[in-house]
Design an enzyme around this catalytic site. Structure first.
Site, PDB file in Angstrom:
ATOM      1  N   ASP A  95      -0.984   6.271   6.198  1.00  0.00           N
ATOM      2  CA  ASP A  95      -1.726   5.965   5.660  1.00  0.00           C
ATOM      3  C   ASP A  95      -2.065   5.135   7.497  1.00  0.00           C
ATOM      4  O   ASP A  95      -0.945   4.129   7.484  1.00  0.00           O
ATOM      5  CB  ASP A  95      -1.538   5.327   4.824  1.00  0.00           C
ATOM      6  CG  ASP A  95      -2.933   3.913   5.013  1.00  0.00           C
ATOM      7  OD1 ASP A  95      -3.604   4.205   4.978  1.00  0.00           O
ATOM      8  OD2 ASP A  95      -3.035   3.495   3.905  1.00  0.00           O
ATOM      9  N   TRP A 119       1.206  -1.214  -0.134  1.00  0.00           N
ATOM     10  CA  TRP A 119       0.056  -0.390   0.125  1.00  0.00           C
ATOM     11  C   TRP A 119       0.949   1.189   0.188  1.00  0.00           C
ATOM     12  O   TRP A 119       0.871   2.330  -0.459  1.00  0.00           O
ATOM     13  CB  TRP A 119      -0.991   0.121   1.050  1.00  0.00           C
ATOM     14  CG  TRP A 119      -2.044  -0.988   0.923  1.00  0.00           C
ATOM     15  CD1 TRP A 119      -1.729  -2.444   1.791  1.00  0.00           C
ATOM     16  CD2 TRP A 119      -3.204  -1.001  -0.248  1.00  0.00           C
ATOM     17  NE1 TRP A 119      -2.502  -3.001   1.314  1.00  0.00           N
ATOM     18  CE2 TRP A 119      -3.657  -2.534   0.121  1.00  0.00           C
ATOM     19  CE3 TRP A 119      -3.494  -0.803  -1.096  1.00  0.00           C
ATOM     20  CZ2 TRP A 119      -4.070  -3.009  -0.443  1.00  0.00           C
ATOM     21  CZ3 TRP A 119      -4.252  -0.792  -1.702  1.00  0.00           C
ATOM     22  CH2 TRP A 119      -5.276  -2.267  -1.422  1.00  0.00           C
ATOM     23  N   LYS A 134     -11.825  -1.211   8.166  1.00  0.00           N
ATOM     24  CA  LYS A 134     -11.193  -1.905   9.450  1.00  0.00           C
ATOM     25  C   LYS A 134     -11.440  -1.623  10.556  1.00  0.00           C
ATOM     26  O   LYS A 134     -12.325  -1.974  11.462  1.00  0.00           O
ATOM     27  CB  LYS A 134      -9.536  -1.969   9.262  1.00  0.00           C
ATOM     28  CG  LYS A 134      -9.445  -2.697   8.131  1.00  0.00           C
ATOM     29  CD  LYS A 134      -7.991  -2.088   7.449  1.00  0.00           C
ATOM     30  CE  LYS A 134      -7.936  -2.020   5.439  1.00  0.00           C
ATOM     31  NZ  LYS A 134      -8.101  -3.391   5.581  1.00  0.00           N
TER      32      LYS A 134
HETATM   33  N1  PMP Z   1      -3.516   1.677   3.098  1.00  0.00           N
HETATM   34  C1  PMP Z   1      -3.485   0.380   3.381  1.00  0.00           C
HETATM   35  C2  PMP Z   1      -2.706   0.248   4.926  1.00  0.00           C
HETATM   36  C3  PMP Z   1      -4.684  -0.557   3.640  1.00  0.00           C
HETATM   37  O1  PMP Z   1      -4.528  -1.934   4.701  1.00  0.00           O
HETATM   38  C4  PMP Z   1      -5.769  -0.469   2.046  1.00  0.00           C
HETATM   39  C5  PMP Z   1      -6.591  -1.364   2.270  1.00  0.00           C
HETATM   40  N2  PMP Z   1      -6.101  -2.934   2.502  1.00  0.00           N
HETATM   41  C6  PMP Z   1      -5.357   0.583   1.487  1.00  0.00           C
HETATM   42  C7  PMP Z   1      -4.571   1.242   1.909  1.00  0.00           C
HETATM   43  C8  PMP Z   1      -6.748   0.634   0.656  1.00  0.00           C
HETATM   44  O2  PMP Z   1      -7.583   0.767   0.748  1.00  0.00           O
HETATM   45  P1  PMP Z   1      -9.155   0.980  -0.201  1.00  0.00           P
HETATM   46  O3  PMP Z   1      -9.597  -0.488   0.203  1.00  0.00           O
HETATM   47  O4  PMP Z   1     -10.231   1.776   0.492  1.00  0.00           O
HETATM   48  O5  PMP Z   1      -8.717   1.899  -1.047  1.00  0.00           O
END
Ligand code: PMP
Length: 358
Positions: free
Chosen positions: A169, A102, A193
């Site tokens: 993030d 991510w 989450k």
């Molecule tokens: N950042 C992290 C740390 C994540 O775990 C996730 C999704 N699991 C995301 C970003 C992406 O999130 P989204 O699917 O809501 O775009």
């Protein structure tokens, strides 16, 4: 059968939240109407939005005169781009810490908008450790980190001390442990989450940092516009905001982050002790860098996978499979996960060991 939900997201929610959210679908606070069929401008919903924004700041121990909390749409993935549109351009450079998939995605999105410097990376060791962040160039526009690596199961315990604005993030560990949230200029997290359900992101911005955002972008991308309109620039994701509101209230009732952290530590200790003890499994992340939210582990012998999956199914264990890119197993033990479910998983792992080694 009681199902134990270890899904990484969307993931487990407190039963009290699910119950209240379902009631609101049928008859919202005795109005005779469903929450999802009334205007978002209804005074009660406006109140809920504002209460949720305030509760988020309260739980993070942030001063509402210094920080603004917003509920926006588009998932954390939209924030990857939105934050860069607001704070980066072709003339400036932002620092990124590449600690996982991510983090890497956030960096790649920002690189389409401005210049990006990879300050540290653990990609070369498959993200099994956290990269060491040092000597951050003071000229960077901001430094972006991902507090918890949801896929590989690593988590920063400390954050770099720097004069560069910190953006984090926190999608998979916000509200799970006490840290000094004041050190960040912008925090964002998708809700699915620890905050609520998919469809909404929590974005928390320091007001002095917000002032530095460009106004020269479409309104939907502009943090300034969303802040001026108090998260009501356009129709918010009403139901998702409501579930976040209920979850935030639940966290406050549970004794806030301090008490949730104690609970999370106990769960993590339990599962990691079993991963380390059980001869059939091993944990992949470096011990010191292990995440309190996502415990990633593998079978020593991959050929036993089908058997273990069958046992998990029989025992009501759901969502334990690792991310599709890395395989193995991942026990996501977010705030709402009761310790009894982790105890159950440990017992199942022990039962499996007895079955195989008999
Ligand atoms: N950042 C992290 C740390 C994540 O775990 C996730 C999704 N699991 C995301 C970003 C992406 O999130 P989204 O699917 O809501 O775009």
């Amino acid at each position: 059968m009681n199902i134990h939900n270890f899904s990484a997201g969307p993931s487990i929610l407190p039963p009290e939240v699910l119950e209240q959210a379902s009631k609101a679908i049928l008859n919202f606070e005795n109005t005779g109407l469903s929450l999802i069929e009334i205007s978002h401008r209804t005074p009660r919903f406006v109140e809920i939005m504002n209460e949720a924004r305030m509760l988020a700041l309260e739980l993070l121990k942030l001063n509402p005169n210094e920080y603004t909390a917003l509920f926006l749409q588009g998932g954390a993935s939209l924030e990857f781009a939105r934050l860069a549109y607001n704070f980066l351009d072709k003339e400036s450079i932002a620092g990124y810490v590449n600690s996982g998939t991510w983090a890497n995605n956030a960096q790649a999105e920002a690189a389409k908008i401005g210049n990006v410097l990879e300050v540290a990376s653990s990609k070369s060791n498959q993200y099994q450790t956290l990269p060491e962040v040092k000597n951050v160039d003071e000229k960077l526009k901001y430094l972006h980190l991902t507090s918890n690596n949801t896929i590989y199961g690593t988590q920063f315990k400390n954050f770099p001390e720097t004069n560069v604005p910190l953006i984090c993030d926190m999608s998979s560990d916000i509200f799970s442990r006490e840290i000094n949230f004041n050190q960040f200029d912008l925090i964002y997290a998708c809700a699915q989450k620890n905050v609520g359900t998919a469809g909404v992101n929590l974005v928390v911005i320091k007001n002095t940092f917000l002032q530095q955002a460009t106004a020269d972008i479409p309104n939907i991308l502009s943090y300034k516009v969303h802040a001026q309109k108090e998260s009501m620039y356009h129709t918010p994701a009403v139901f998702s905001v409501y579930v976040s509101y209920l979850t935030l209230k639940w966290m406050k009732d549970k004794g806030c982050i301090k008490s949730l952290e104690r609970h999370n530590l106990a769960k993590a200790t339990l599962i990691y002790s079993e991963i380390d003890r059980n001869s059939l499994f091993y944990g992949s992340a470096k011990t010191d860098d292990r995440s309190l939210m996502n415990a990633v582990f593998y079978l020593q012998d991959e050929n036993l996978e089908q058997k273990f999956d069958e046992l998990c199914n029989l025992e009501g264990i759901s969502g334990l499979k690792g991310h599709r890119t890395v395989g193995g197993y991942r026990a996501s033990i977010y705030n709402a996960m009761p310790i009894s479910s982790v105890q159950h998983l440990v017992q199942v792992m022990q039962k499996f060991e007895r079955m195989i080694l008999k």
